[in-house]
Write a protein that holds these residues in place. Structure first.
Motif, PDB file in Angstrom:
ATOM      1  N   SER A  15       0.850  -1.192   0.000  1.00 36.86           N
ATOM      2  CA  SER A  15       0.000   0.000   0.000  1.00 36.86           C
ATOM      3  C   SER A  15       0.884   1.240   0.000  1.00 36.86           C
ATOM      4  CB  SER A  15      -0.915   0.016   1.229  1.00 36.86           C
ATOM      5  OG  SER A  15      -0.165   0.292   2.409  1.00 36.86           O
ATOM      6  N   LEU A  41      -5.697   2.017  -1.293  1.00 36.45           N
ATOM      7  CA  LEU A  41      -6.614   2.166  -0.165  1.00 36.45           C
ATOM      8  C   LEU A  41      -7.369   3.485  -0.205  1.00 36.45           C
ATOM      9  CD1 LEU A  41      -4.281   0.827   2.669  1.00 36.45           C
ATOM     10  CD2 LEU A  41      -5.971  -0.437   1.334  1.00 36.45           C
ATOM     11  N   SER A  44     -12.574   4.254  -3.197  1.00 34.84           N
ATOM     12  CA  SER A  44     -13.760   3.826  -2.441  1.00 34.84           C
ATOM     13  C   SER A  44     -14.004   2.332  -2.610  1.00 34.84           C
ATOM     14  CB  SER A  44     -14.992   4.621  -2.895  1.00 34.84           C
ATOM     15  OG  SER A  44     -15.213   4.432  -4.291  1.00 34.84           O
ATOM     16  N   ASP A  77      -7.999   3.557  10.042  1.00 37.31           N
ATOM     17  CA  ASP A  77      -8.895   3.102   8.980  1.00 37.31           C
ATOM     18  C   ASP A  77      -8.118   2.543   7.793  1.00 37.31           C
ATOM     19  OD1 ASP A  77     -11.599   3.016   7.621  1.00 37.31           O
ATOM     20  OD2 ASP A  77     -10.558   4.401   6.275  1.00 37.31           O
ATOM     21  N   LEU A  78      -7.002   3.170   7.434  1.00 33.85           N
ATOM     22  CA  LEU A  78      -6.201   2.664   6.317  1.00 33.85           C
ATOM     23  C   LEU A  78      -5.668   1.262   6.608  1.00 33.85           C
ATOM     24  CD1 LEU A  78      -4.165   5.841   5.282  1.00 33.85           C
ATOM     25  CD2 LEU A  78      -5.936   4.697   3.945  1.00 33.85           C
ATOM     26  N   GLN A  80      -7.080  -0.918   8.625  1.00 32.20           N
ATOM     27  CA  GLN A  80      -8.229  -1.815   8.575  1.00 32.20           C
ATOM     28  C   GLN A  80      -8.595  -2.154   7.142  1.00 32.20           C
ATOM     29  OE1 GLN A  80     -10.906   0.659  10.862  1.00 32.20           O
ATOM     30  NE2 GLN A  80     -10.607  -0.565  12.736  1.00 32.20           N
ATOM     31  N   ARG A  81      -8.548  -1.154   6.252  1.00 32.02           N
ATOM     32  CA  ARG A  81      -8.867  -1.381   4.844  1.00 32.02           C
ATOM     33  C   ARG A  81      -7.846  -2.323   4.197  1.00 32.02           C
ATOM     34  NH1 ARG A  81     -12.383   2.254   2.354  1.00 32.02           N
ATOM     35  NH2 ARG A  81     -11.191   2.294   0.415  1.00 32.02           N
ATOM     36  N   ARG A  84      -8.660  -5.787   5.471  1.00 31.11           N
ATOM     37  CA  ARG A  84      -9.924  -6.251   4.900  1.00 31.11           C
ATOM     38  C   ARG A  84      -9.754  -6.631   3.421  1.00 31.11           C
ATOM     39  NH1 ARG A  84     -12.766  -2.499   6.822  1.00 31.11           N
ATOM     40  NH2 ARG A  84     -12.790  -1.059   5.060  1.00 31.11           N
ATOM     41  N   THR A  85      -8.955  -5.852   2.692  1.00 36.74           N
ATOM     42  CA  THR A  85      -8.708  -6.156   1.280  1.00 36.74           C
ATOM     43  C   THR A  85      -8.034  -7.518   1.128  1.00 36.74           C
ATOM     44  OG1 THR A  85      -8.526  -3.807   0.732  1.00 36.74           O
ATOM     45  CG2 THR A  85      -7.549  -5.380  -0.817  1.00 36.74           C
TER      46      THR A  85
END
Length: 369
Positions: A15, A41, A44, A77-78, A80-81, A84-85
């Motif tokens: 990332s 990331l 949306s 949040d980044l 977590q994203r 999750r990805t």
């Protein structure tokens, strides 16, 4: 950070492609021939196509400027994203790496955000049965950093290259580390102890003086004395900014009835290696890049086209040069470059590098310019 230097074969998910560390990391992976895939990331709808084969996951993306909430919650949040990805892709990496900050131990919005991101990634690594590596980064600098954003080094280099005032607003001491060293730590090439050893502590005024001295010599077309790897990295960083405004350097020539004598390179107190090549019409040499090496091209006979391309981008610079009016062009680090004979006679080119060539560590990576 663990002391291991083990690397896992397979895809590296990365990332933060748009930042200084992210680009340097991707350039290193490209140089090493390790396959990687960017994880966007900021979109949306972050894609996870192809990420199932991820062997290593390196999270670099972060928010360094903005409101307190963006610094605190945004960095969490980044992370977590990112997790999750990878989960959505069915990935189970064996190594999870976080580009953390020395500020993560501080009770600030940014520090709390980075610490929270580290916790998210550590928990995911435990769930995946992966090794977790938290790379603590101090004041990272390097080629193509963003002035007024990444680090004071980028700001100083940008201003010096353009002849602008360079205000020094602090006398604080900091530890500075080059982005390629950080990239090597993130990729598992070096460990935490080696990364720490490569850092250099000095004050902001001392940094300004050091850069000013390097730039004042380099801007005359000469190569300043590079006593340490830090000096070399500072000069390469400065060169990335100077290349934008002064890519061609006029050479000193003395002319008389016999002809002319032109000085190709003058080096202050350093080692180096000079050679010449002949190239027949229509043939191209090069198509490679260097991570650390300084290299100067001077066409002394014939006509040539020199092409440079920033690694992992389509940003190119093209120079048509001739031995009738020789100029020096220094190849920026992390830019692929080539030289083609565009004339009808043999092309003669002189090359200078700041190091003595070592075939076991050539610092040369094939890549089309």
């Amino acid at each position: 950070m663990s002391g291991t230097r083990a690397r896992h074969s397979g895809l590296v998910a990365v990332s933060g492609r748009g930042g200084l560390v992210g680009w340097h990391l991707r350039a290193l992976l490209h140089a090493l021939g390790r396959p990687f895939q960017d994880v966007d990331l900021r979109s949306s709808l972050p894609t996870h196509v192809g990420l199932a084969a991820t062997a290593e996951a390196i999270h670099v993306s972060g928010i360094t400027r903005g409101p307190d909430a963006a610094l605190r919650e945004g960095n969490v949040d980044l992370a977590q994203r990112f997790v999750r990805t990878l989960d959505d892709a069915g990935a189970r990496p064996l190594r999870v790496v976080h580009a953390n900050s020395v500020q993560a131990s501080q009770p600030t919005p940014y520090g709390e955000g980075k610490a929270g991101a580290a916790q998210i990634l550590a928990e995911a690594a435990q769930r995946w049965g992966a090794e977790f590596v938290d790379v603590i980064i101090e004041n990272v600098f390097g080629e193509h950093g963003a002035p007024e954003h990444n680090t004071v080094t980028s700001t100083f280099c940008h201003r010096l290259a353009r002849g602008l005032e360079m205000p020094v607003g602090s006398d604080a001491e900091r530890v500075f580390v080059h982005a390629q060293d950080v990239a090597e730590a993130l990729a598992g090439v070096i460990d935490a102890r080696e990364l720490e050893a490569r850092g250099t502590r000095l004050s902001i005024p001392a940094l300004a003086d050091r850069l000013t001295n390097l730039a004042s010599i380099y801007d005359t077309g000469e190569i300043p004395e590079l006593l340490t790897a830090f000096d070399r990295d500072l000069l390469n960083t400065y060169r990335s900014f100077a290349f934008d405004v002064r890519p061609e350097m006029p050479l000193r020539s003395s002319r008389d009835l016999r002809g002319a004598f032109t000085e190709l390179v003058r080096v202050h107190g350093g080692t180096g290696q000079t050679g010449i090549s002949t190239t027949i019409p229509g043939i191209t040499r090069g198509n490679h890049f260097h991570r650390r090496k300084l290299e100067r091209f001077v066409v002394i006979s014939g006509r040539a086209r020199i092409v440079t391309r920033r690694v992992l981008s389509e940003e190119r610079r093209v120079f048509d040069v001739s031995g009738d009016d020789p100029v020096a062009i220094d190849m920026p680090t992390l830019w692929s470059h080539s030289i083609t004979n565009i004339g009808h006679e043999p092309l003669i080119t002189a090359f200078w590098t700041d190091d003595l060539f070592d075939p076991t560590r050539p610092d040369t990576y094939q890549d089309i310019a």
